[in-house]
Design a protein around this motif. Structure first.
Motif, PDB file in Angstrom:
ATOM      1  N   LEU A  64       0.810  -1.227   0.000  1.00 42.85           N
ATOM      2  CA  LEU A  64       0.000   0.000   0.000  1.00 42.85           C
ATOM      3  C   LEU A  64       0.844   1.279   0.000  1.00 42.85           C
ATOM      4  O   LEU A  64       0.361   2.349   0.411  1.00 42.85           O
ATOM      5  N   HIS A  65       2.096   1.171  -0.418  1.00 38.22           N
ATOM      6  CA  HIS A  65       2.935   2.381  -0.462  1.00 38.22           C
ATOM      7  C   HIS A  65       4.010   2.217  -1.531  1.00 38.22           C
ATOM      8  O   HIS A  65       4.995   1.511  -1.324  1.00 38.22           O
ATOM      9  N   CYS A  66       3.811   2.842  -2.692  1.00 35.92           N
ATOM     10  CA  CYS A  66       4.819   2.773  -3.757  1.00 35.92           C
ATOM     11  C   CYS A  66       4.665   3.970  -4.693  1.00 35.92           C
ATOM     12  O   CYS A  66       3.613   4.588  -4.761  1.00 35.92           O
ATOM     13  N   HIS A  67       5.763   4.266  -5.376  1.00 32.44           N
ATOM     14  CA  HIS A  67       5.833   5.471  -6.220  1.00 32.44           C
ATOM     15  C   HIS A  67       6.131   5.112  -7.671  1.00 32.44           C
ATOM     16  O   HIS A  67       6.778   4.107  -7.944  1.00 32.44           O
ATOM     17  N   THR A  68       5.652   5.951  -8.577  1.00 34.69           N
ATOM     18  CA  THR A  68       5.917   5.764 -10.013  1.00 34.69           C
ATOM     19  C   THR A  68       6.610   7.015 -10.563  1.00 34.69           C
ATOM     20  O   THR A  68       6.911   7.948  -9.817  1.00 34.69           O
ATOM     21  N   VAL A 121      -2.530   8.136  -2.416  1.00 36.14           N
ATOM     22  CA  VAL A 121      -1.701   9.319  -2.652  1.00 36.14           C
ATOM     23  C   VAL A 121      -0.886   9.551  -1.379  1.00 36.14           C
ATOM     24  O   VAL A 121      -1.301   9.115  -0.295  1.00 36.14           O
ATOM     25  N   GLU A 122       0.281  10.175  -1.491  1.00 29.01           N
ATOM     26  CA  GLU A 122       1.066  10.551  -0.302  1.00 29.01           C
ATOM     27  C   GLU A 122       1.276  12.068  -0.347  1.00 29.01           C
ATOM     28  O   GLU A 122       2.049  12.568  -1.161  1.00 29.01           O
ATOM     29  N   PHE A 123       0.540  12.758   0.518  1.00 25.98           N
ATOM     30  CA  PHE A 123       0.649  14.219   0.548  1.00 25.98           C
ATOM     31  C   PHE A 123       1.745  14.648   1.517  1.00 25.98           C
ATOM     32  O   PHE A 123       1.839  14.144   2.637  1.00 25.98           O
ATOM     33  N   SER A 167       5.895  -0.913   1.104  1.00 25.66           N
ATOM     34  CA  SER A 167       7.354  -0.877   0.948  1.00 25.66           C
ATOM     35  C   SER A 167       7.936   0.525   0.840  1.00 25.66           C
ATOM     36  O   SER A 167       9.075   0.758   1.216  1.00 25.66           O
ATOM     37  N   ASP A 168       7.170   1.483   0.282  1.00 27.23           N
ATOM     38  CA  ASP A 168       7.706   2.795  -0.127  1.00 27.23           C
ATOM     39  C   ASP A 168       8.703   2.596  -1.266  1.00 27.23           C
ATOM     40  O   ASP A 168       9.745   3.245  -1.331  1.00 27.23           O
ATOM     41  N   TYR A 169       8.331   1.691  -2.174  1.00 29.91           N
ATOM     42  CA  TYR A 169       9.161   1.391  -3.345  1.00 29.91           C
ATOM     43  C   TYR A 169       9.296   2.628  -4.236  1.00 29.91           C
ATOM     44  O   TYR A 169       8.310   3.287  -4.542  1.00 29.91           O
ATOM     45  N   HIS A 170      10.562   2.936  -4.620  1.00 27.71           N
ATOM     46  CA  HIS A 170      10.828   4.054  -5.547  1.00 27.71           C
ATOM     47  C   HIS A 170      11.586   3.603  -6.784  1.00 27.71           C
ATOM     48  O   HIS A 170      11.992   4.438  -7.591  1.00 27.71           O
ATOM     49  N   GLY A 171      11.863   2.306  -6.910  1.00 27.90           N
ATOM     50  CA  GLY A 171      12.656   1.822  -8.043  1.00 27.90           C
ATOM     51  C   GLY A 171      14.128   2.133  -7.860  1.00 27.90           C
ATOM     52  O   GLY A 171      14.630   2.176  -6.734  1.00 27.90           O
ATOM     53  N   ASP A 228       1.828   8.071  -5.059  1.00 30.05           N
ATOM     54  CA  ASP A 228       2.772   9.087  -5.526  1.00 30.05           C
ATOM     55  C   ASP A 228       2.652  10.332  -4.662  1.00 30.05           C
ATOM     56  O   ASP A 228       1.575  10.637  -4.129  1.00 30.05           O
ATOM     57  N   HIS A 229       3.760  11.070  -4.554  1.00 29.09           N
ATOM     58  CA  HIS A 229       3.750  12.324  -3.797  1.00 29.09           C
ATOM     59  C   HIS A 229       2.833  13.330  -4.492  1.00 29.09           C
ATOM     60  O   HIS A 229       3.075  13.698  -5.659  1.00 29.09           O
ATOM     61  N   ASP A 230       1.793  13.760  -3.801  1.00 32.40           N
ATOM     62  CA  ASP A 230       0.954  14.887  -4.224  1.00 32.40           C
ATOM     63  C   ASP A 230       0.347  14.715  -5.621  1.00 32.40           C
ATOM     64  O   ASP A 230       0.030  15.716  -6.285  1.00 32.40           O
TER      65      ASP A 230
HETATM   66 FE    FE Z   1       6.649   7.383  -0.045  1.00 29.73          FE
END
Ligand code: FE
Ligand code: AMP
Ligand code: ZN
Ligand code: FE
Length: 274
Positions: A8-12, A65-67, A244-248, A40-42
């Protein structure tokens, strides 16, 4: 045994991840995840493409979303889940963040320039126009490309990390307003990665706000630390989440799915499946 796992926590690439929405969904399938919330951030820009890809791969998606926000001068990340992606108020809020970041990035670039590290201020304009969130990791990447620093880590440590000489907090939105925007869009607001915050008294004060949950499972956190936040969530009658807060490639060593929640936790958060 139920093998359901949801990250439930990952970024593209719509914020500071290096994986496109399609690549992220494919990767989710490869690592055996059943469900995902992209945070994704904001920005919720990844969803238009992610929804199509998820249908193809059979991955269940919940909105996320992650604000970035601020409370008493402390930076606070707030995860929004299960909101209506079409909500006008939440989408307007994302646009205000793009503007906030544009001004802040310019200030950071000015500070870098004063120290002899030149970055073209129009560098990110086209990305911001497309609704992509531009943040410090992008600036760090350019500092590496231009040879001003050897690594992204060094860029943060020496220049643009919190409190470093070229850091600029910008003019952030409050945690209160952020929670309200998420609620008005029919969503749930979760305090992100409390494990990373140093001032525990400030966290307890923050948790007086109308949060719906706490992110308890996080990346490579020790189980003992995760348990602590689960106990606090239970005591306060709050939901729990995890990811995870996956960012690649921008944050190596944090694989997608390294932290996850099971089906009951996922179902408690997400009423609308995309
Ligand atoms: Fe994050
Ligand atoms: P911003 O949203 O522009 O304030 O940038 C914050 C983001 O930068 C965080 O969400 C992380 O993804 C990333 N970040 C923060 N500190 C570091 C670090 N030391 N090394 C690499 N990435 C970092
Ligand atoms: Zn990030
Ligand atoms: Fe965060």
């Amino acid at each position: 045994m139920n093998s359901f796992r949801a990250d439930l926590h990952c970024h593209t690439t719509f914020s500071d991840g290096t994986t496109t929405p399609e690549e992220l969904i494919k990767l989710a399938k490869e690592v055996g995840l059943s469900a995902l919330s992209i945070t994704d951030h904001d920005s919720t820009g990844a969803y238009e493409r992610a929804i199509i890809a998820a249908k193809k791969e059979g991955i269940i998606l919940g909105s996320g979303v992650e604000f970035s926000s601020s409370n008493q001068e402390m930076s606070v990340h707030i995860l929004g889940y299960d909101f209506d992606l079409a909500d006008a108020g939440l989408n307007a809020f994302c646009h205000r963040h793009i503007e906030r970041r544009r001004n802040r990035n310019l200030r950071i670039i000015e500070k870098l320039s004063a120290r002899g590290m030149e970055i073209d201020p129009t560098y990110f304009e086209s990305e911001a126009e497309k609704g992509l969130t531009i943040g410090r990791p992008h600036i760090a990447q350019i500092l590496v490309e231009k040879g001003y620093v050897r690594s992204i880590q060094e860029a943060f440590k020496q220049w643009i990390g919190d409190g470093r000489p070229c850091f600029d907090p910008g003019t952030p939105f409050s945690a209160d307003e952020t929670i309200e925007v998420i609620h008005t869009a029919g969503g749930k607001a979760f305090l992100a990665h409390p494990h990373l915050m140093k001032d525990h008294n400030a966290i307890y004060r923050l948790l007086e706000k109308p949060f719906d949950g706490i992110e308890c499972y996080y990346s490579k956190c020790l189980p003992s630390k995760e348990k602590k936040w689960m106990k606090i969530a239970e005591k306060k009658g709050l939901l729990i989440s995890g990811g995870s807060d996956y960012h690649g490639a921008i944050k190596p060593g944090i694989p997608l799915g390294c932290s996850w929640v099971g089906q009951a936790t996922f179902e408690a958060i997400f009423q609308r499946k995309l």
